[in-house]
Design a protein around this motif. Structure first.
Motif, mmCIF file in Angstrom:
data_model
loop_
_atom_site.group_PDB
_atom_site.id
_atom_site.type_symbol
_atom_site.label_atom_id
_atom_site.label_comp_id
_atom_site.label_asym_id
_atom_site.label_seq_id
_atom_site.Cartn_x
_atom_site.Cartn_y
_atom_site.Cartn_z
ATOM 1 N N ALA A 21 -13.098 21.600 -12.589
ATOM 2 C CA ALA A 21 -12.364 23.091 -12.372
ATOM 3 C C ALA A 21 -10.736 22.973 -12.219
ATOM 4 C CB ALA A 21 -12.171 23.289 -10.577
ATOM 5 N N VAL A 22 -10.032 22.758 -12.631
ATOM 6 C CA VAL A 22 -8.625 22.488 -13.418
ATOM 7 C C VAL A 22 -9.289 22.580 -14.470
ATOM 8 C CG1 VAL A 22 -6.416 21.410 -13.656
ATOM 9 C CG2 VAL A 22 -7.218 21.355 -10.956
ATOM 10 N N ASP A 81 -16.790 14.004 -19.858
ATOM 11 C CA ASP A 81 -17.100 14.346 -18.104
ATOM 12 C C ASP A 81 -18.589 13.678 -18.396
ATOM 13 O OD1 ASP A 81 -16.282 16.932 -16.244
ATOM 14 O OD2 ASP A 81 -18.131 15.366 -15.456
ATOM 15 N N VAL A 118 -16.148 7.637 -19.790
ATOM 16 C CA VAL A 118 -16.051 5.710 -19.166
ATOM 17 C C VAL A 118 -16.013 6.190 -17.941
ATOM 18 C CG1 VAL A 118 -14.230 3.894 -18.727
ATOM 19 C CG2 VAL A 118 -14.417 5.620 -21.051
ATOM 20 N N CYS A 166 -7.516 15.179 -15.636
ATOM 21 C CA CYS A 166 -7.567 15.600 -14.870
ATOM 22 C C CYS A 166 -9.701 15.520 -13.862
ATOM 23 C CB CYS A 166 -8.476 17.032 -15.576
ATOM 24 S SG CYS A 166 -6.933 18.056 -16.508
ATOM 25 N N GLY A 167 -9.640 14.190 -14.395
ATOM 26 C CA GLY A 167 -10.673 13.599 -13.703
ATOM 27 C C GLY A 167 -10.800 13.400 -12.248
ATOM 28 N N SER A 168 -11.844 13.085 -11.355
ATOM 29 C CA SER A 168 -11.672 12.937 -10.109
ATOM 30 C C SER A 168 -10.967 11.767 -9.398
ATOM 31 C CB SER A 168 -13.115 12.961 -9.361
ATOM 32 O OG SER A 168 -13.923 13.917 -9.769
ATOM 33 N N THR A 169 -10.898 12.371 -8.242
ATOM 34 C CA THR A 169 -9.599 11.110 -7.701
ATOM 35 C C THR A 169 -10.525 9.873 -7.131
ATOM 36 O OG1 THR A 169 -8.477 12.226 -6.580
ATOM 37 C CG2 THR A 169 -8.476 10.489 -5.496
ATOM 38 N N TYR A 202 -9.067 4.379 -20.149
ATOM 39 C CA TYR A 202 -8.978 6.118 -21.160
ATOM 40 C C TYR A 202 -6.559 5.909 -21.127
ATOM 41 C CZ TYR A 202 -12.738 8.816 -19.384
ATOM 42 O OH TYR A 202 -14.088 9.097 -19.043
ATOM 43 N N GLY A 216 -2.983 13.660 -13.449
ATOM 44 C CA GLY A 216 -3.054 14.728 -12.868
ATOM 45 C C GLY A 216 -3.406 13.751 -10.968
ATOM 46 N N ASP A 242 -0.430 12.970 -9.665
ATOM 47 C CA ASP A 242 -0.854 13.952 -8.893
ATOM 48 C C ASP A 242 -0.690 15.450 -8.830
ATOM 49 O OD1 ASP A 242 -2.479 14.984 -6.874
ATOM 50 O OD2 ASP A 242 -1.915 13.958 -5.262
ATOM 51 N N THR A 245 0.575 20.898 -5.896
ATOM 52 C CA THR A 245 0.512 22.410 -5.965
ATOM 53 C C THR A 245 0.059 22.146 -4.327
ATOM 54 O OG1 THR A 245 -2.008 21.308 -5.515
ATOM 55 C CG2 THR A 245 -0.793 22.203 -8.249
ATOM 56 N N ARG A 277 -15.675 21.352 -5.556
ATOM 57 C CA ARG A 277 -16.396 19.533 -6.278
ATOM 58 C C ARG A 277 -15.294 18.030 -5.351
ATOM 59 N NH1 ARG A 277 -17.733 18.153 -11.660
ATOM 60 N NH2 ARG A 277 -20.174 19.431 -11.588
ATOM 61 N N ASP A 278 -14.219 18.375 -5.946
ATOM 62 C CA ASP A 278 -12.458 17.899 -6.023
ATOM 63 C C ASP A 278 -12.872 17.792 -4.003
ATOM 64 O OD1 ASP A 278 -10.451 16.767 -6.274
ATOM 65 O OD2 ASP A 278 -8.834 18.389 -5.604
ATOM 66 N N LYS A 291 -6.137 10.161 -1.560
ATOM 67 C CA LYS A 291 -4.514 11.263 -2.001
ATOM 68 C C LYS A 291 -4.195 11.288 -0.565
ATOM 69 C CE LYS A 291 -5.581 15.660 -3.959
ATOM 70 N NZ LYS A 291 -5.111 15.080 -5.599
ATOM 71 N N ASP A 357 -7.006 27.057 -5.090
ATOM 72 C CA ASP A 357 -6.540 25.006 -6.318
ATOM 73 C C ASP A 357 -6.317 25.031 -7.862
ATOM 74 O OD1 ASP A 357 -6.106 23.015 -4.796
ATOM 75 O OD2 ASP A 357 -7.205 21.946 -5.158
HETATM 76 N N1 LIG Z 1 -4.161 21.892 -7.001
HETATM 77 C C1 LIG Z 1 -5.805 20.739 -7.099
HETATM 78 O O1 LIG Z 1 -6.362 21.223 -8.686
HETATM 79 C C2 LIG Z 1 -5.048 20.062 -8.105
HETATM 80 C C3 LIG Z 1 -3.922 19.401 -6.940
HETATM 81 C C4 LIG Z 1 -3.397 17.945 -7.253
HETATM 82 C C5 LIG Z 1 -4.366 16.987 -8.283
HETATM 83 N N2 LIG Z 1 -5.371 17.567 -8.665
HETATM 84 C C6 LIG Z 1 -6.290 16.635 -8.854
HETATM 85 O O2 LIG Z 1 -7.177 16.871 -9.964
HETATM 86 C C7 LIG Z 1 -8.450 16.502 -10.808
HETATM 87 C C8 LIG Z 1 -9.181 17.721 -10.579
HETATM 88 O O3 LIG Z 1 -9.804 18.200 -9.344
HETATM 89 P P1 LIG Z 1 -10.258 18.963 -9.475
HETATM 90 O O4 LIG Z 1 -10.775 20.727 -8.921
HETATM 91 O O5 LIG Z 1 -10.270 20.033 -11.449
HETATM 92 O O6 LIG Z 1 -11.393 17.938 -9.533
HETATM 93 P P2 LIG Z 1 -13.428 19.028 -10.106
HETATM 94 O O7 LIG Z 1 -14.340 18.123 -9.749
HETATM 95 O O8 LIG Z 1 -14.054 19.905 -10.577
HETATM 96 O O9 LIG Z 1 -13.355 17.962 -11.613
HETATM 97 C C9 LIG Z 1 -12.633 16.908 -12.104
HETATM 98 C C10 LIG Z 1 -13.996 15.754 -13.053
HETATM 99 O O10 LIG Z 1 -13.867 15.271 -13.621
HETATM 100 C C11 LIG Z 1 -15.201 14.287 -13.384
HETATM 101 N N3 LIG Z 1 -14.471 12.768 -13.429
HETATM 102 C C12 LIG Z 1 -14.922 12.209 -13.095
HETATM 103 N N4 LIG Z 1 -14.646 11.398 -13.321
HETATM 104 C C13 LIG Z 1 -14.413 10.477 -14.625
HETATM 105 C C14 LIG Z 1 -14.500 10.035 -16.094
HETATM 106 N N5 LIG Z 1 -14.672 8.529 -15.269
HETATM 107 N N6 LIG Z 1 -14.476 10.698 -16.464
HETATM 108 C C15 LIG Z 1 -14.337 11.416 -17.502
HETATM 109 N N7 LIG Z 1 -14.625 12.263 -16.167
HETATM 110 C C16 LIG Z 1 -14.569 12.443 -15.294
HETATM 111 C C17 LIG Z 1 -16.045 15.138 -12.936
HETATM 112 O O11 LIG Z 1 -17.384 14.989 -13.357
HETATM 113 C C18 LIG Z 1 -15.448 16.152 -12.961
HETATM 114 O O12 LIG Z 1 -16.213 17.084 -13.653
HETATM 115 C C19 LIG Z 1 -9.404 15.516 -9.077
HETATM 116 O O13 LIG Z 1 -7.862 14.086 -9.523
HETATM 117 C C20 LIG Z 1 -7.969 16.600 -8.480
HETATM 118 O O14 LIG Z 1 -7.665 15.625 -7.235
HETATM 119 C C21 LIG Z 1 -5.925 18.860 -8.271
#
Ligand SMILES: NC(=O)c1ccc[n+]([C@@H]2O[C@H](COP(=O)([O-])OP(=O)(O)OC[C@H]3O[C@@H](n4cnc5c(N)ncnc54)[C@H](O)[C@@H]3O)[C@@H](O)[C@H]2O)c1
Ligand SMILES: NC(=O)c1ccc[n+]([C@@H]2O[C@H](COP(=O)([O-])OP(=O)(O)OC[C@H]3O[C@@H](n4cnc5c(N)ncnc54)[C@H](O)[C@@H]3O)[C@@H](O)[C@H]2O)c1
Ligand SMILES: NC(=O)c1ccc[n+]([C@@H]2O[C@H](COP(=O)([O-])OP(=O)(O)OC[C@H]3O[C@@H](n4cnc5c(N)ncnc54)[C@H](O)[C@@H]3O)[C@@H](O)[C@H]2O)c1
Ligand SMILES: NC(=O)c1ccc[n+]([C@@H]2O[C@H](COP(=O)([O-])OP(=O)(O)OC[C@H]3O[C@@H](n4cnc5c(N)ncnc54)[C@H](O)[C@@H]3O)[C@@H](O)[C@H]2O)c1
Ligand code: NA
Ligand code: NA
Lengths: 442, 442, 442, 442
Positions: A21-22, A81, A118, A166-169, A202, A216, A242, A245, A277-278, A291, A357
């Protein structure tokens, strides 16, 4: 020093692990901005200005006109991804931006296809994508990531690169022996040490190649001695953790204000609902833990209960994240703050933030990419404390407590820019003010 | 300079026109604090600390241990009101503090009986008290007020005096010819000029006698050239206007935060409900006008729409105060803020502040009294810009725009104290930080 | 039938297992009401009225003047707890009522000392009181409880008794074989079957002695075939489960309203913060489960997604309870409701209920005690569906779905009273209305 | 009686004075529904069902399958406005529906062009449209409106017509002599009596021609003896006043719930922000007065302070509407409700309804049109009390107090439908329930 900052010529490749998403929101947005369809609101580098000189000089240039940043037209995006959707598809699924807007930049987004990730489900159990690299060891995976980086640079004719996670937590991990030195870390890669998560792989790949890395998410990643050392060794800027936001952003705005007035705080309850998804990933306790630690840390630093025990000594702070599909990416927070004033009389503040978000996070990705690149060109390496402004748990030099007060963070960011460009540091209270005082007092 | 600050010996008389909710809350509170029954929370002078020296020195003395302030045990209260209730009775009617607490300081409060007020219903039409001075001209009333002041000083054996206006908000008046010079003002007093309101008469009396004057209401009072000149002439500190509490306090905390992040604001709707006498007075359009002007001014200064037209050029700002008896002094505000971020996407913030009006205002009265007295002893006269921190519409030197950002106001206040005491001014980014930078950059 | 209702002469003993926040609030309140110090607001039996006859007759007697209820002056309280505090001490710890009020009824409260509890930590792991009966089998404990009941009756010269469970919520248990018949249940008692919880033992003791039993918590207790049969056998009224207060009360008010207008609902998120002992007990997942099941059930019955799939088929309903000590008994709920209207356009409702848990529950205890006693005297036995009005998960005859709509529940309660007293049932649309129609249509 | 209801054959013309936000939303919506693009959520006639027979019969037909209503495909829309924009243009300006949706029904909407309005700026001073009929007297204007109606009927081949007022709220007018009889009214028309507003002229025209008239605004219109008599004379159904949406809808849901539980209410503060043309019209005090009277009336009827003086005798009720352009049609309400419970302890409820004004009103227009037509065919004339469900201030027969409780209104509506179709009236407590009781009691 501004004479020595390298020019921002040529293309800047922005490499993003995690095209969710981000990431898709920032990419689609930059493309829309380039076409004049929308404005990069929330981005300090693009929309913000900075005061220079004395109050009376009235000089407020845009930051992008003041420091030598890469032009948006020179940015190229790429990433990895675990799902093979191209950025148009991924952005459509994320449901952050309106279909109409996405269609206006469809061609650009479809052209960006994720490289294989990865990835290891152990670290994010709620994901099950299959677009994943296979190799015997983490060391091999790191090599493959380095190949990806170099191929991307060449294929896209980039002068420079930066990487923004910007990957998942990932699940909660504490610093341990394997993270201590570059050597132990490299051995860990070869031995498939479980304390080394994909994000670290990475980051290692980037730093080895001198590519700045910004994190992030709240996972450790570059916040370990081994990678901090590596960053210094390869003259590479790093930053994390992190994106700040939503609710935490609010907290670091509001808490300094209450503290300024010596108002006591007895309790702070923070609830969040989100359905993207986050949110789904964070619904798993292991990932939520990562988190939670990040979100809980901010108040203590700002309020300093040790120095103000009567006001903040009893503060009960609780944070909850609730997965709630009906809201999708429209994360919403509700805070209840129990404060007390004169003679201990209780009062309450309720804050309901109907935010989005990824809309709040996207401009942070852009700013971090541009500022990381600027740091690199200015010869600044290691932890970039001046970018604390953008993070929920700012990485700091060992032994220093992080600064969470967003106003102090902002002054630090601005003065760093002024310093880079050889301008007087502004202190709100500098010489001009001293002058005022002298007049008043004389 | 700290060598030259006069000592805080002897008694300080705090004279208050308007012994209503705020005044009785501060008086009862100070008495309770003296008896160890409660804490003066919200008072920077009593509970706040200040950082000195470098970050690493870890010096955070309480402000009251750092600058020479009058001890609470040396304060004597007095005042005027249009109702003849003594402070115990008035506090009981105000229903701010619990009966139990009031009983614990009953004797002290009963001893304080209001002097007859300089009052005229024209300026506050919703009041009808009869405990009022009678005289042919405003000039005579000013003389009578001066007599009151001097009698009080003698009767209570005071070394020094300060005056803090806690009277009702007077109707809206604009600066006009009669306010321009000391001479025109004095002629106006003799001619009963309608542009001279009661609060100005008290202020004139105080300043003539060199007694510092702080204005807690939004009426002009000392914010006119004639009285600014008089303050300079008699070496007297002045300050105003309108205690910054509740909703506006929140606004000057939050708006700088949103601005810091370059988030746009399209609308800000502020509603208030309160049911105390202040609310009843403000239910009259003439008096509300005075308050509205004060409350509306803050956003423009902080957001600078001229410099950020894309972000703040369209901002629609509306403030409402609704008289609502069921809430009494428990003023409550509800704010709806329409912001926008990345690509213009809209988000909303709702803030519901269940505050207590007088509980928030009382410590400000105390701090202003103590700091005004400190200024006087330090030889500082005229407008005390460093006290802007406490006011909704800070009085400034002609031509300067007021600073509303509470964080900049705080730094100014703290650095003024540091300067008085010969400590280094802290800039969050001063030499120590420069050092950091040098290390990082080298 | 009203001729056959036994008179409410003599004393009514109200026996309460669990002398915690709710129980002590009702006891202290009844004593305060008897002394004329306060009003029993929220109690339908004491403050409510009922319309009789035609619209035009204008007859609205108080319920207590209409049906023969026990007078408050004839109530005697007793109970059990796992802590040995008397009711004054327990009420003081609960911090629901002000010290001043408690002192006014101190003697009465101190006189009520808990009997030793039938208790087992397995069912409430967050409690550790020691004021507990010891015996080899649950059968023996039941006998001891019966002795307690009979001793209390005699010692207090009671004509009649009722029992209302105000003990902690026990862990989640499902109906199983041991609960099926009186025989299996009695064998289970002797065999210490783990599916028999302490609350069931109290209930068994009460029912054996013909004492009506009302269950204020969500645990099964009398909602099992064995005890329903026993109730019928001994001609005893029973009712449950879980006092309907706060958030759920709101839900059963609001949901029928949205449904009435054919507005769709996509999501309903309910969060609660509370810091009393009840909250602490519910912080344990096993006990929360019991409460969650109770709280989640209400929407489905009211909205009937099977009949309205386009409007309610996708409803996502989530309930959270967060232990948050700063709020004590001042439970607070925040609900976010995502509705949709014309053409599917989304809208939102946010409800923030700053309630007081025990203040809402106390009058329910009183009403249930008085109505249970009335039922007994009227010869009504078994499940009292007409008291559904007071419960979150009303017990119903097997096979019937519970009615959750508070408005239908109210009509049922009122018409039962009318029926008891031989008055016409009012239907809002009965004969008089038919008459209107006839006129209009003719 | 259902045998005697005329069939719903042929086309039904729905004539709307005031083609603004509400009217264009209902028109565009009906067209979209016809094309299968969206659902008519919020419309009881289209989406609602009704229970028939005993609880156990499980019969819940859709209302539209139960009573003979005009099919949406047979509806033709027409109307008047003071602006000449066609419905597509007007809907676009109103910004209620998304451009995409409007484009899908563009042709249908463009085809509907407003007829020139009967209008006079005196009654709505914030409007200045020029698309207005000119004539010497109101009598002439009435004739012209009748011509419009008949022309429309013929041009569109309508079997039947209904009229629903969706024009702006007119300024406050009280019933006076000219409104008393048909004769005085007709003389008033000829004499241009100022107490006859434009909406009354439309209503007169409709009723003369036997066209049912429903009033969606709070202005008197058909709520005057003259027009009630005329309705009876021409066998025409009438109804009003003021669509019940948003905040008032909530109030009539919530207040009966609090009353049901004998909870006291001390204060109810209702604030609204909206930025559409309706809001702009209501920004004028004369027009707000009309709306305020309508909005204030509801609580008194539901709570009956005369019968419950201890609970509702002191209720302070205040309603504010604030024009706030940033929100457009997304009207938002914030309510603060001060309630009290057991022993008088205070609690608070805050409700923030982020609604969409026209989205809530549109289905009401549709239902009223269809039900008014049904009434006409069923031979019901004069005030249709059974449609009170849809109105903020339901018109009633002289001397009767209006029923505001939405649950009683709903039962009345449903039972009227049942009665029309010869089904048993359901009472929730009718014979089947009596049966329950008998069983229980026997
Ligand atoms: N306001 C915000 O949106 C916000 C604020 C702070 C932190 N974050 C963090 O930013 C990150 C991204 O948020 P999001 O809303 O885009 O989440 P999201 O779930 O939409 O996107 C994360 C993407 O990362 C991919 N992913 C996971 N592990 C991976 C890996 N090892 N390699 C490659 N891709 C991988 C997932 O398949 C997914 O498509 C999260 O960790 C979230 O906690 C977001
Ligand atoms: N949070 C706050 O409470 C707050 C914040 C900002 C400003 N203020 C301002 O502080 C002032 C006091 O507020 P309050 O809540 O105590 O109001 P209040 O109405 O309780 O008290 C004001 C008192 O002033 C008296 N008074 C009026 N005119 C007078 C005169 N000419 N001489 C002597 N007495 C006079 C009145 O009789 C009354 O007792 C008001 O102007 C208010 O607007 C209060
Ligand atoms: N609004 C409300 O307060 C509300 C609403 C619905 C249901 N309830 C339920 O009512 C019950 C009482 O609530 P409370 O707020 O008074 O809780 P509480 O924790 O203050 O009181 C419960 C008391 O029960 C005692 N107890 C536990 N097990 C016992 C046993 N086996 N025998 C005797 N005593 C026992 C505990 O020691 C405690 O003193 C809880 O189950 C709660 O979930 C309360
Ligand atoms: N939820 C709601 O939207 C709601 C609820 C209750 C009542 N209402 C009432 O419904 C009415 C319509 O609301 P809206 O939001 O559509 O307002 P709007 O301002 O968008 O539309 C009203 C239209 O009526 C027209 N008009 C005014 N006087 C007229 C006249 N004499 N003849 C013909 N046209 C005339 C105006 O030009 C305007 O186009 C208002 O009176 C409003 O108070 C609306
Ligand atoms: Na929560
Ligand atoms: Na308002």
């Amino acid at each position: 020093m501004h004479n020595t900052i390298e020019k921002a010529d040529g293309k800047l490749g922005v490499l993003i692990p995690g095209l969710g998403a981000v990431a898709t929101t920032v990419i689609a947005g930059v493309e829309a901005v380039k076409k004049g369809l929308a404005q990069p609101v929330g981005s300090l580098t693009q929309m913000g200005n900075i005061r220079l000189g004395k109050r009376t000089e009235n000089r407020f240039p845009k930051i992008k006109d003041f420091v030598p940043l890469t032009d948006l037209n020179n940015i190229v995006f790429g990433g990895w991804d675990v799902y093979s959707d191209n950025v148009f598809e991924a952005a459509s699924h994320a449901k952050v931006l309106e279909p109409m807007l996405l269609h206006a930049v469809k061609a650009e987004l479809e052209a960006i296809k994720p490289m294989k990730a990865v990835f290891d489900k152990t670290y994010v159990s709620n994901l099950d994508g299959q677009h994943v690299k296979e190799a015997a060891t983490k060391w091999d995976l790191a090599k493959m990531a380095m190949d990806d980086i170099e191929n991307f640079k060449e294929a896209n004719d980039c002068a420079r690169l930066v990487m923004v996670w910007c990957g998942s937590t990932e699940k909660y991990i504490e610093v341990s022996a394997v993270h201590e030195t570059i050597e132990s870390f490299e051995e860990g890669l070869k031995a498939n040490n479980p304390a080394i998560s994909p994000s670290m792989i990475y980051a290692y790949a980037a730093l080895k190649l001198g590519v700045p890395f910004m994190n992030g998410a709240p996972n450790l990643t570059v916040d370990i001695p081994a990678l901090i050392d590596l960053a210094k060794e390869t003259n590479t800027p790093i930053g994390g953790k992190d994106f700040k936001t939503g609710q935490t952003l609010m907290k670091t705005i509001l808490a300094p204000g209450l503290h300024a007035r010596a108002l006591g705080i007895k309790g702070w309850f923070s609830s969040n609902i989100l359905g993207n998804r986050d949110g789904y990933v964070l619904d798993h306790p292991d990932n939520f833990k990562t988190k939670e630690v990040s979100k809980l840390s901010v108040l203590e630093d700002i309020l300093q209960p040790d120095i103000n025990p009567e006001l903040y000594g009893e503060l009960y702070h609780k944070v909850r994240i609730n997965y709630y599909p009906p809201h999708g990416d429209n994360k919403e927070s509700w805070d209840n703050i129990d404060i007390f004033g004169w003679l201990g009389y209780p009062m309450q503040i309720k804050i309901n933030f109907l935010c989005r978000d990824s809309i709040l996070a996207a401009p942070i990705v852009l700013d971090l990419a541009l500022f990381a690149d600027l740091s690199k060109r200015a010869g600044m390496s290691g932890i970039q404390e001046w970018l604390s402004f953008y993070f929920k748990s700012p990485q700091t030099a060992p032994g220093l407590r992080p600064e969470h007060d967003i106003f102090k963070q902002l002054i630090k960011l601005q003065n760093t820019l002024r310093h880079m460009m050889g301008e007087d540091l502004i202190t709100h209270l500098g010489l001009d003010y001293y002058q005022d005082l002298v007049e008043v007092l004389s």
